[in-house]
Design a protein around this motif. Structure first.
Motif, PDB file in Angstrom:
ATOM      1  N   LEU A 110       6.766   8.434  49.875  1.00 39.75           N
ATOM      2  CA  LEU A 110       5.731   7.463  48.238  1.00 39.75           C
ATOM      3  C   LEU A 110       5.930   6.911  49.064  1.00 39.75           C
ATOM      4  CD1 LEU A 110       6.569  10.011  46.083  1.00 39.75           C
ATOM      5  CD2 LEU A 110       5.106  10.428  47.093  1.00 39.75           C
ATOM      6  N   GLY A 111       5.060   5.465  48.667  1.00 41.85           N
ATOM      7  CA  GLY A 111       4.871   4.021  49.357  1.00 41.85           C
ATOM      8  C   GLY A 111       5.008   3.507  50.235  1.00 41.85           C
ATOM      9  N   PRO A 112       4.947   4.217  51.519  1.00 41.62           N
ATOM     10  CA  PRO A 112       5.128   3.421  52.848  1.00 41.62           C
ATOM     11  C   PRO A 112       5.181   1.918  53.364  1.00 41.62           C
ATOM     12  CG  PRO A 112       3.073   4.402  53.625  1.00 41.62           C
ATOM     13  CD  PRO A 112       3.881   5.010  51.677  1.00 41.62           C
ATOM     14  N   GLY A 113       4.372   0.840  52.123  1.00 42.81           N
ATOM     15  CA  GLY A 113       4.041  -0.192  52.386  1.00 42.81           C
ATOM     16  C   GLY A 113       3.498  -0.401  53.815  1.00 42.81           C
ATOM     17  N   THR A 114       3.996  -0.999  54.390  1.00 43.02           N
ATOM     18  CA  THR A 114       4.190  -1.732  55.683  1.00 43.02           C
ATOM     19  C   THR A 114       4.908  -0.641  57.016  1.00 43.02           C
ATOM     20  OG1 THR A 114       6.503  -2.824  56.049  1.00 43.02           O
ATOM     21  CG2 THR A 114       3.740  -4.181  55.252  1.00 43.02           C
ATOM     22  N   GLY A 115       5.227   0.566  56.996  1.00 36.72           N
ATOM     23  CA  GLY A 115       5.876   1.151  56.790  1.00 36.72           C
ATOM     24  C   GLY A 115       7.482   1.482  57.916  1.00 36.72           C
ATOM     25  N   ALA A 116       8.164   0.470  57.165  1.00 40.15           N
ATOM     26  CA  ALA A 116       9.167   0.113  57.686  1.00 40.15           C
ATOM     27  C   ALA A 116      10.274   0.626  57.829  1.00 40.15           C
ATOM     28  CB  ALA A 116       9.663  -1.132  56.608  1.00 40.15           C
ATOM     29  N   LEU A 117       9.936   2.206  56.270  1.00 40.07           N
ATOM     30  CA  LEU A 117      10.574   3.434  56.912  1.00 40.07           C
ATOM     31  C   LEU A 117       9.912   4.668  58.141  1.00 40.07           C
ATOM     32  CD1 LEU A 117      11.307   3.782  52.424  1.00 40.07           C
ATOM     33  CD2 LEU A 117      13.126   2.548  54.553  1.00 40.07           C
ATOM     34  N   SER A 118       8.380   4.286  57.456  1.00 40.14           N
ATOM     35  CA  SER A 118       8.396   5.784  58.608  1.00 40.14           C
ATOM     36  C   SER A 118       8.603   5.724  60.262  1.00 40.14           C
ATOM     37  CB  SER A 118       6.635   5.556  58.347  1.00 40.14           C
ATOM     38  OG  SER A 118       6.262   4.918  57.061  1.00 40.14           O
ATOM     39  N   ALA A 119       9.241   4.843  60.811  1.00 40.55           N
ATOM     40  CA  ALA A 119       9.419   5.123  62.396  1.00 40.55           C
ATOM     41  C   ALA A 119      10.936   5.956  62.159  1.00 40.55           C
ATOM     42  CB  ALA A 119       9.525   3.561  62.562  1.00 40.55           C
ATOM     43  N   ALA A 120      11.806   5.626  61.336  1.00 44.86           N
ATOM     44  CA  ALA A 120      13.234   6.365  61.097  1.00 44.86           C
ATOM     45  C   ALA A 120      12.681   8.195  60.516  1.00 44.86           C
ATOM     46  CB  ALA A 120      13.576   5.623  60.277  1.00 44.86           C
ATOM     47  N   ILE A 121      12.272   7.647  60.156  1.00 45.07           N
ATOM     48  CA  ILE A 121      11.404   9.249  59.385  1.00 45.07           C
ATOM     49  C   ILE A 121      10.602  10.021  60.874  1.00 45.07           C
ATOM     50  CG2 ILE A 121       9.856  10.473  58.141  1.00 45.07           C
ATOM     51  CD1 ILE A 121       9.844   8.645  56.013  1.00 45.07           C
ATOM     52  N   ALA A 122       9.849   9.383  61.167  1.00 47.82           N
ATOM     53  CA  ALA A 122       9.614  10.201  62.287  1.00 47.82           C
ATOM     54  C   ALA A 122      10.188  10.386  63.615  1.00 47.82           C
ATOM     55  CB  ALA A 122       7.982   8.837  63.538  1.00 47.82           C
ATOM     56  N   ASN A 123      11.541   9.410  63.791  1.00 47.83           N
ATOM     57  CA  ASN A 123      12.641   8.961  64.759  1.00 47.83           C
ATOM     58  C   ASN A 123      13.897  10.862  64.469  1.00 47.83           C
ATOM     59  OD1 ASN A 123      12.283   6.910  66.352  1.00 47.83           O
ATOM     60  ND2 ASN A 123      13.381   5.355  65.267  1.00 47.83           N
ATOM     61  N   LEU A 136      18.465   0.431  56.639  1.00 48.24           N
ATOM     62  CA  LEU A 136      18.540   1.332  54.787  1.00 48.24           C
ATOM     63  C   LEU A 136      17.460   1.788  55.509  1.00 48.24           C
ATOM     64  CD1 LEU A 136      18.652   1.543  52.106  1.00 48.24           C
ATOM     65  CD2 LEU A 136      16.241  -0.326  51.821  1.00 48.24           C
ATOM     66  N   ALA A 137      16.462   2.386  56.655  1.00 46.59           N
ATOM     67  CA  ALA A 137      15.526   3.098  57.126  1.00 46.59           C
ATOM     68  C   ALA A 137      16.651   4.465  57.257  1.00 46.59           C
ATOM     69  CB  ALA A 137      14.345   2.775  58.066  1.00 46.59           C
ATOM     70  N   ARG A 138      17.834   4.207  58.188  1.00 46.06           N
ATOM     71  CA  ARG A 138      18.241   5.691  58.726  1.00 46.06           C
ATOM     72  C   ARG A 138      19.438   5.583  57.617  1.00 46.06           C
ATOM     73  NH1 ARG A 138      18.779   1.990  62.816  1.00 46.06           N
ATOM     74  NH2 ARG A 138      20.745   1.327  62.387  1.00 46.06           N
ATOM     75  N   GLU A 139      19.651   5.295  56.338  1.00 48.75           N
ATOM     76  CA  GLU A 139      19.815   6.344  55.414  1.00 48.75           C
ATOM     77  C   GLU A 139      19.194   6.789  55.175  1.00 48.75           C
ATOM     78  OE1 GLU A 139      23.398   6.676  53.002  1.00 48.75           O
ATOM     79  OE2 GLU A 139      23.699   5.237  54.667  1.00 48.75           O
ATOM     80  N   ILE A 140      18.078   6.240  54.879  1.00 49.71           N
ATOM     81  CA  ILE A 140      17.294   6.759  53.786  1.00 49.71           C
ATOM     82  C   ILE A 140      16.782   8.793  53.881  1.00 49.71           C
ATOM     83  CG2 ILE A 140      14.893   6.562  52.383  1.00 49.71           C
ATOM     84  CD1 ILE A 140      15.753   3.904  52.033  1.00 49.71           C
ATOM     85  N   ALA A 141      16.242   7.641  55.767  1.00 50.77           N
ATOM     86  CA  ALA A 141      15.539   8.835  56.220  1.00 50.77           C
ATOM     87  C   ALA A 141      16.273  10.274  56.799  1.00 50.77           C
ATOM     88  CB  ALA A 141      15.311   8.716  57.315  1.00 50.77           C
ATOM     89  N   SER A 142      17.574  10.103  55.889  1.00 52.44           N
ATOM     90  CA  SER A 142      18.875  11.306  56.824  1.00 52.44           C
ATOM     91  C   SER A 142      18.763  12.380  56.346  1.00 52.44           C
ATOM     92  CB  SER A 142      20.542  10.640  56.255  1.00 52.44           C
ATOM     93  OG  SER A 142      20.599  10.351  54.967  1.00 52.44           O
ATOM     94  N   VAL A 143      17.740  12.689  54.893  1.00 51.13           N
ATOM     95  CA  VAL A 143      17.209  13.640  54.397  1.00 51.13           C
ATOM     96  C   VAL A 143      16.350  14.697  55.043  1.00 51.13           C
ATOM     97  CG1 VAL A 143      18.362  13.035  52.419  1.00 51.13           C
ATOM     98  CG2 VAL A 143      15.648  13.339  53.029  1.00 51.13           C
ATOM     99  N   VAL A 144      15.669  13.714  56.210  1.00 42.11           N
ATOM    100  CA  VAL A 144      14.904  13.831  57.222  1.00 42.11           C
ATOM    101  C   VAL A 144      15.233  15.372  58.214  1.00 42.11           C
ATOM    102  CG1 VAL A 144      12.353  14.253  58.401  1.00 42.11           C
ATOM    103  CG2 VAL A 144      13.231  12.368  57.235  1.00 42.11           C
ATOM    104  N   PRO A 145      15.059  16.804  57.902  1.00 44.47           N
ATOM    105  CA  PRO A 145      15.366  17.850  58.817  1.00 44.47           C
ATOM    106  C   PRO A 145      14.692  17.931  59.609  1.00 44.47           C
ATOM    107  CG  PRO A 145      14.268  19.331  56.658  1.00 44.47           C
ATOM    108  CD  PRO A 145      13.318  17.554  57.048  1.00 44.47           C
ATOM    109  N   ARG A 146      16.009  18.024  61.103  1.00 44.75           N
ATOM    110  CA  ARG A 146      15.722  18.000  62.347  1.00 44.75           C
ATOM    111  C   ARG A 146      15.475  18.820  62.690  1.00 44.75           C
ATOM    112  NH1 ARG A 146      18.743  12.930  64.152  1.00 44.75           N
ATOM    113  NH2 ARG A 146      19.811  12.163  63.465  1.00 44.75           N
ATOM    114  N   THR A 147      15.386  19.943  62.467  1.00 47.88           N
ATOM    115  CA  THR A 147      15.005  21.537  62.974  1.00 47.88           C
ATOM    116  C   THR A 147      14.099  22.110  62.627  1.00 47.88           C
ATOM    117  OG1 THR A 147      16.129  22.391  61.728  1.00 47.88           O
ATOM    118  CG2 THR A 147      17.059  21.861  63.913  1.00 47.88           C
TER     119      THR A 147
END
Length: 185
Positions: A36-49, A17-28
């Motif tokens: 918004l609402g990172p909670g424990t950070g489960a999505l944060s790593a996918a965004i950082a990647n 799910l994290a990869r699916e959500i982070a797919s909008v993050v520009p790569r360049t």
């Protein structure tokens, strides 16, 4: 369990799910991404990647305990404690006026209508013209009045709303919404 009005998850989001959500993050480039609402950070790593070296990742978290956890567990993450309904002011205080992507882990279906509206208005006001907003909804909650209300509100708030396939490899299964071109008042 102790904060059902703030935390809508029974488990952290899966990497799928994290990869699916982070797919909008520009790569360049040097994008600014707000979570918004990172909670424990489960999505944060996918965004950082996905985020390129020149990018900026800012997380907005209401709960002080979660902020402390994030600061310890993810020291590279820029965490701002505050309410997403004041997103513009929080970002302005951090020297940010526009963002390229807003990624949300907020429990929309349990929020009152006014709070849904206020946060979406704030999101729309900070997105760049080519920016995107993404969030998710648990499959079992889609029939809840708050979830149905939120989905209608997305259609009013954005010119384009794309619903993903179901991410079955999450507990519970979820769908994502990718929203572009905010309809600002």
């Amino acid at each position: 369990m102790s904060k059902p009005g703030q935390v809508g998850a029974v488990a952290p989001s899966s990497p799928h799910l994290a990869r699916e959500i982070a797919s909008v993050v520009p790569r360049t480039g040097s994008p600014v991404v707000v979570e918004l609402g990172p909670g424990t950070g489960a999505l944060s790593a996918a965004i950082a990647n996905r985020l390129p070296a020149g990018g900026r990742h800012v997380a907005i978290e209401l709960d002080s305990g979660m902020v402390e956890h994030l600061n310890r567990a993810l020291p590279w993450l820029e965490v701002i404690q505050g309410d997403a309904s004041h997103l513009g002011a929080l970002l302005s205080a951090a020297g940010i006026d526009r963002v390229d992507a807003v990624v949300s882990g907020l429990p929309w279906s349990i929020f009152p209508a006014k709070l849904q509206h206020d946060i979406l208005q704030q999101v729309g006001s900070v997105l760049t013209p080519g920016g995107a907003f993404t969030t998710f909804a648990y499959l079992h909650a889609l029939g809840m009045s708050g979830a149905r209300q939120f989905r209608r509100r997305l259609d009013v708030s954005f010119d384009e709303v794309i619903t993903s396939r179901t991410v079955w490899r999450n507990m519970p299964p979820a769908r994502t919404y990718v929203c572009r071109r905010p309809n600002l008042p």
